[in-house]
Write an enzyme that holds these catalytic residues in place. Structure first.
Site: not given
Length: 328
Positions: A238, A267, A286
């Site tokens: 993360r 993000e 991601h």
């Protein structure tokens, strides 16, 4: 009367269609969950939520007095306030296992792309800059095989990455985790190291820990300076497990050679983020588990978790067992 549930952001269509046959389902995507009137109205009567990256805090739970289960379509669950959920006997679930190999493939692909500068040199060719048969040393990459791979976090995905490195590229495997992993030590000849030792010895440092209060900001200026100047840093965990600004400075200062990143502090990443202008940084949006097969399997498992919770049963992937104990 059908039970009401909320689907949020990502549930694959076959699974969503099946849920709609059994329940009163409303799907929402990227909305303001604190102010959207339709969402709040449905939440007030919903018994379950299934989806991705819905921030679940006390305020949301106050607005969902009938909730029994919140099923994440992901292995991570840092979006869930588990303490608050457990107090209210609301179960939280995730989808581990089904995405292990897919994420490991992604992480190792990013590692290879960064070491061999593949995105940069792809653009070099497409821009018409390839003018001689053999490229010069300014375009050389770095070998992967027979190097030392340091893995921070030796869970399911960490072990899958170790498998690829050890058996596929004859890499020496180092790891750091909360507990020793005898199975990884035996299978991959992996050696446990303190965090500092791992940083100092590794050619590639791969971050694959979950985001917890203990791991937030785990890698910052001090840790980047501990790494070899030739090291490549890979983050598949993360974004907030590292201090992103410290990574930017480490790359600018030459403390490390390059980075491959599938996750970011914010993000989507901001368009003015300096990382986007660095040729020695590979970025992906991601996409760790983003294949058709794996996303469908995750949605199916999340639906299984959801339906168990709705029916008063223990979900197969319960992350706050105390909530079910209270129900019992």
């Amino acid at each position: 009367m059908k039970k009401k549930i909320i689907a949020y952001n990502r549930v694959e269509k076959p699974v969503l269609d099946d849920l709609k046959k059994k329940y009163d389902v409303r799907f929402f995507k990227n909305i303001d969950t604190k102010n959207d009137p339709e969402f709040l109205e449905h939440l007030s009567e919903s018994e379950g939520i299934i989806g991705l990256e819905l921030p679940v805090d006390a305020e949301l739970l106050d607005n969902g007095p009938n909730l029994k289960v919140i099923s994440n379509v992901s292995v991570g669950y840092n979006n869930l306030d588990l303490d608050e959920m457990t107090k209210r006997q609301i179960m939280g679930t995730n989808t581990p296992g089904v995405l292990t190999d897919t994420v490991a493939d992604t992480v190792f692909g990013i590692l290879a792309a960064t070491a061999r500068r593949i995105p940069e040199l792809d653009q070099f060719v497409k821009n018409g800059e390839w003018q001689t048969e053999a490229v010069g040393s300014e375009h050389y990459g770095i070998n992967i095989h027979h190097k030392t791979l340091g893995i921070i976090g030796m869970g399911r995905i960490g072990k899958a990455i170790a498998q690829r490195g050890h058996f596929g590229f004859d890499m020496d495997i180092l790891y750091h985790s909360r507990t020793r992993k005898p199975d990884a030590e035996q299978t991959f000849n992996a050696a446990y190291r303190t965090l500092d030792q791992l940083l100092e010895e590794s050619d590639f440092v791969c971050m694959i820990t979950p985001l917890t209060p203990e791991t937030e900001g785990m890698i910052g200026k001090r840790e980047f300076q501990k790494m070899k100047k030739s090291a490549i840093f890979i983050n598949g965990s993360r974004g907030k497990t590292i201090v992103e600004q410290d990574l930017i400075e480490a790359l600018k200062n030459g403390d490390i050679t390059a980075a491959g990143l599938d996750v970011f502090e914010n993000e989507p990443i901001e368009p003015d983020n300096p990382l986007l202008n660095m040729k020695n940084v590979v970025t992906t949006p991601h996409i760790g588990s983003s294949t058709h097969e794996t996303e469908l399997a995750m949605s199916e498992l999340a639906a299984e978790n959801l339906e168990a919770g709705l029916n008063g049963k223990r979900p197969p992937n319960l992350v706050n067992p105390a909530a079910f104990e209270k129900i019992e």
